[in-house]
Scaffold this motif. Structure first.
Motif, mmCIF file in Angstrom:
data_model
loop_
_atom_site.group_PDB
_atom_site.id
_atom_site.type_symbol
_atom_site.label_atom_id
_atom_site.label_comp_id
_atom_site.label_asym_id
_atom_site.label_seq_id
_atom_site.Cartn_x
_atom_site.Cartn_y
_atom_site.Cartn_z
ATOM 1 N N ASP A 293 -42.542 -7.348 -10.451
ATOM 2 C CA ASP A 293 -41.732 -6.235 -10.959
ATOM 3 C C ASP A 293 -42.083 -5.841 -12.395
ATOM 4 O O ASP A 293 -41.363 -5.090 -13.034
ATOM 5 N N LYS A 294 -43.211 -6.338 -12.913
ATOM 6 C CA LYS A 294 -43.559 -6.035 -14.299
ATOM 7 C C LYS A 294 -44.374 -4.742 -14.390
ATOM 8 O O LYS A 294 -45.314 -4.543 -13.618
ATOM 9 N N ASP A 295 -44.010 -3.881 -15.328
ATOM 10 C CA ASP A 295 -44.822 -2.672 -15.521
ATOM 11 C C ASP A 295 -46.019 -2.995 -16.417
ATOM 12 O O ASP A 295 -46.140 -4.096 -16.948
ATOM 13 N N PHE A 296 -46.900 -2.009 -16.557
ATOM 14 C CA PHE A 296 -48.132 -2.297 -17.272
ATOM 15 C C PHE A 296 -47.895 -2.670 -18.738
ATOM 16 O O PHE A 296 -48.554 -3.570 -19.263
ATOM 17 N N GLU A 297 -46.955 -1.980 -19.386
ATOM 18 C CA GLU A 297 -46.613 -2.316 -20.782
ATOM 19 C C GLU A 297 -46.351 -3.814 -20.919
ATOM 20 O O GLU A 297 -46.899 -4.490 -21.786
ATOM 21 N N THR A 298 -45.475 -4.296 -20.036
ATOM 22 C CA THR A 298 -45.101 -5.709 -20.077
ATOM 23 C C THR A 298 -46.304 -6.605 -19.786
ATOM 24 O O THR A 298 -46.499 -7.623 -20.453
ATOM 25 N N LEU A 299 -47.097 -6.192 -18.782
ATOM 26 C CA LEU A 299 -48.271 -7.006 -18.438
ATOM 27 C C LEU A 299 -49.232 -7.084 -19.617
ATOM 28 O O LEU A 299 -49.796 -8.145 -19.908
ATOM 29 N N ALA A 300 -49.414 -5.964 -20.321
ATOM 30 C CA ALA A 300 -50.325 -5.962 -21.471
ATOM 31 C C ALA A 300 -49.813 -6.911 -22.554
ATOM 32 O O ALA A 300 -50.582 -7.680 -23.135
ATOM 33 N N ASP A 301 -48.479 -6.864 -22.801
ATOM 34 C CA ASP A 301 -47.907 -7.789 -23.784
ATOM 35 C C ASP A 301 -48.081 -9.238 -23.343
ATOM 36 O O ASP A 301 -48.370 -10.126 -24.150
ATOM 37 N N MET A 302 -47.919 -9.456 -22.039
ATOM 38 C CA MET A 302 -48.011 -10.833 -21.547
ATOM 39 C C MET A 302 -49.429 -11.368 -21.596
ATOM 40 O O MET A 302 -49.655 -12.545 -21.864
ATOM 41 N N VAL A 303 -50.392 -10.495 -21.303
ATOM 42 C CA VAL A 303 -51.777 -10.975 -21.320
ATOM 43 C C VAL A 303 -52.166 -11.329 -22.763
ATOM 44 O O VAL A 303 -52.865 -12.320 -23.004
ATOM 45 N N LEU A 304 -51.663 -10.550 -23.718
ATOM 46 C CA LEU A 304 -51.921 -10.874 -25.124
ATOM 47 C C LEU A 304 -51.260 -12.202 -25.507
ATOM 48 O O LEU A 304 -51.860 -13.045 -26.179
ATOM 49 N N ALA A 305 -50.003 -12.362 -25.038
ATOM 50 C CA ALA A 305 -49.289 -13.601 -25.350
ATOM 51 C C ALA A 305 -49.974 -14.804 -24.699
ATOM 52 O O ALA A 305 -50.156 -15.847 -25.338
ATOM 53 N N ALA A 306 -50.389 -14.635 -23.444
ATOM 54 C CA ALA A 306 -51.048 -15.731 -22.727
ATOM 55 C C ALA A 306 -52.336 -16.121 -23.428
ATOM 56 O O ALA A 306 -52.701 -17.292 -23.511
ATOM 57 N N ASN A 307 -53.022 -15.102 -23.944
ATOM 58 C CA ASN A 307 -54.263 -15.338 -24.663
ATOM 59 C C ASN A 307 -53.981 -16.117 -25.958
ATOM 60 O O ASN A 307 -54.627 -17.118 -26.248
ATOM 61 N N TYR A 308 -52.975 -15.676 -26.692
ATOM 62 C CA TYR A 308 -52.613 -16.316 -27.952
ATOM 63 C C TYR A 308 -52.112 -17.743 -27.723
ATOM 64 O O TYR A 308 -52.476 -18.672 -28.453
ATOM 65 N N LEU A 309 -51.309 -17.889 -26.670
ATOM 66 C CA LEU A 309 -50.751 -19.216 -26.386
ATOM 67 C C LEU A 309 -51.725 -20.120 -25.643
ATOM 68 O O LEU A 309 -51.446 -21.288 -25.413
ATOM 69 N N ASN A 310 -52.844 -19.529 -25.248
ATOM 70 C CA ASN A 310 -53.852 -20.271 -24.495
ATOM 71 C C ASN A 310 -53.259 -20.891 -23.228
ATOM 72 O O ASN A 310 -53.222 -22.100 -23.052
ATOM 73 N N MET A 311 -52.768 -20.008 -22.361
ATOM 74 C CA MET A 311 -52.221 -20.443 -21.068
ATOM 75 C C MET A 311 -53.092 -19.844 -19.985
ATOM 76 O O MET A 311 -52.903 -18.704 -19.568
ATOM 77 N N SER A 312 -54.052 -20.625 -19.524
ATOM 78 C CA SER A 312 -55.052 -20.021 -18.652
ATOM 79 C C SER A 312 -54.473 -19.551 -17.319
ATOM 80 O O SER A 312 -54.879 -18.534 -16.792
#
Lengths: 344, 163
Positions: B87-106
């Motif tokens: 149920d996530k829109d693209f805005e949210t997905l973009a924020d999450m991919v950045l967060a996942a990258n920063y948090l290093n959660m593969s």
């Protein structure tokens, strides 16, 4: 014809192009080559992102731009390269010092192609599939790649002798003529041969004593007037890997002579090896499928004169002849003279 | 690290807009970035995560808790991820991919980037531009040249109206 395709949730701010390059590469990783390359048309900032996606496929079938020009640009950026079915291997590949993983498929490797080859001092994985390569060239390549850990060779009738004595880091080695069989690398040092050809490859390794090797050998049992020399070659191969836990499979057989001739010829193995019984190699498991009933006895004799299997498995196909087959096998094994050398 | 045995350790994470979140250490260390801090003993007080806003961090923590509650069963983890992202829109997905990258959660990184890729799959250039609001800054000649270079990639894709 114009077609309106307004999508709900269209964005007015270009958030995706603002993502860092390495994240965009990760996104393109999941797309087909076609979809990934097409993103170059989106805008200027997307022009070359696909070039560095982690799983870029260099094969002709999926890449149709100017291959050579392209490779000269991107090869230095990669540490893993997969190249398939090109007419010739771009020499730039052999200049890529940082390469760690080289996977070649569908090539003829000429002498000229490797003349410019540099030391692949970082290469840890080399996979050659459907690559026609001569022994000398193979040796030259191997001598340039001292750190290889994974060597997966699925080729080539020309390559019969493999010398990997300088590969002290070798952990996985697979040599097969079956290009469709996936290599299964699980063990610390796993040697796997799957060979259906009419010869037995000759292989020599660096001496590694600290690791436990597993050798898994699948062969077609060659039954011809010269079956004895087939067994002798097999003996040589077994000796060269006798430090490892060997599992030997005769997956198929090929019958190229009359049975009496074969029987007689196999019996010669014993004579040839006769004076040298203690050199017999211990084989953890010997397994055979579909051997002709009339020759099982001779084949087993041949096997017993070159190695000492700890376990023997016959593939049970469950047909009517099965009981007869088992009885016969039992008879052969029990009647076999137990000599001092056969005990453990 | 002075973790007391027996009691589950809780970490406090702070987003870049100063929201505080409590999360079990066992879930939070799905992030290699946080795990390194914990291992280095820097996780005693509040862990500031300067690149993640509160809304995204809340979402990431929901994911951390959800996925770490699932025992080692890749199938179940995958279906959890699919449901979590559905149920996530693209805005949210973009924020999450950045967060996942920063948090290093593969695992989150893979799931989110695959989800974004899915949107682009087999879509025409025009469709992708509209969907993501990408502005075409090529001149018509430049665009034609790039298209020509990669002509083969346009086979089998719906033709679109804007070039």
């Amino acid at each position: 014809m114009k077609r309106e395709k307004r999508e709900e949730g269209s964005n007015s701010i270009d958030k995706i192009s603002e993502l860092p390059q390495d994240i965009l590469q990760r996104i393109l990783y999941w797309l087909s080559q076609e979809d990934a390359v097409r993103t170059s048309v989106l805008s200027k900032s997307w022009r070359n992102i696909w070039c560095t996606r982690p799983n870029l496929n260099f094969s002709d079938a999926t890449f149709k731009g100017n291959m050579h020009q392209f490779l000269s640009v991107v090869t230095p950026l990669y540490n893993c390269i997969v190249i398939k079915d090109l007419e010739e291997l771009p020499s730039v590949v052999f200049g890529a010092e940082s390469l760690q993983d080289l996977h070649l498929a569908g090539f003829v490797l000429h002498r000229e192609a490797i003349e410019r080859m540099v030391l692949f001092k970082n290469l840890t994985s080399l996979s050659l599939q459907r690559v026609s390569i001569e022994e000398g060239i193979f040796e030259k390549i191997i001598s340039c790649c001292p750190l290889i850990e994974t060597l997966d060779i699925k080729v080539s009738s020309v390559l019969r002798k493999i010398i990997v004595k300088n590969l002290y880091n070798l952990k996985y080695f697979s040599f097969s003529d079956d290009v469709y069989r996936p290599a299964s690398f699980e063990k610390e040092l796993y040697i796997s041969y799957q060979y259906d050809g009419d010869f037995i490859p000759s292989i020599s390794f660096a001496t590694v004593t600290s690791t436990e090797w597993i050798s898994d050998i699948h062969l077609t049992c060659e039954l011809s007037h010269d079956a004895s020399s087939w067994f002798i070659k097999l003996h040589e191969l077994l000796k060269s890997i006798s430090q490892s836990k060997i599992s030997l499979h005769f997956d198929r057989y090929s019958l190229n002579a009359d049975r009496d001739g074969i029987r007689e010829n196999i019996n010669m193995v014993q004579d040839i090896n006769g004076g040298n019984k203690h050199a017999s190699v211990v084989v953890e498991k010997f397994k055979f499928n579909w051997l002709p009933l009339s020759l099982i006895s001779s084949i087993l004799n041949g096997v017993f004169s070159i190695c000492r299997p700890r376990n023997i498995e016959d593939f049970l196909c469950g047909d009517k002849g099965e009981m007869k087959r088992i009885e016969r096998l039992w008879k052969i094994l029990t009647e076999r003279k137990i000599t001092k050398e056969d005990r453990f | 690290m002075a973790a007391e045995t027996g009691t589950p350790t809780t970490l406090t994470l702070k987003s870049n807009d100063d929201e505080l979140f409590s999360v079990a250490e066992s879930a939070a260390i799905l992030s290699v970035t946080i795990r390194n801090m914990v291992e280095d003993g820097c996780a005693g007080g509040v862990i500031p995560l300067d690149n993640v806003d509160g809304k995204t961090l809340a979402s990431v923590i929901t994911y951390m808790n959800g996925i770490s509650a699932i025992p080692a069963d890749e199938e179940k983890k995958k279906s959890y991820r699919d449901k979590f992202l559905s149920d996530k829109d693209f805005e949210t997905l973009a924020d999450m991919v950045l967060a996942a990258n920063y948090l290093n959660m593969s695992c989150l990184m893979d799931a989110v980037s695959a989800k974004i890729a899915q949107v682009m799959e087999k879509k025409s250039v025009g469709w992708v531009r509209r969907k993501f609001g990408i502005e075409n800054d090529y001149t018509p000649e430049e665009e034609a040249a790039v298209k020509e270079e990669h002509k083969w990639t346009f086979e089998g894709v719906e033709t679109d109206d804007d070039n």
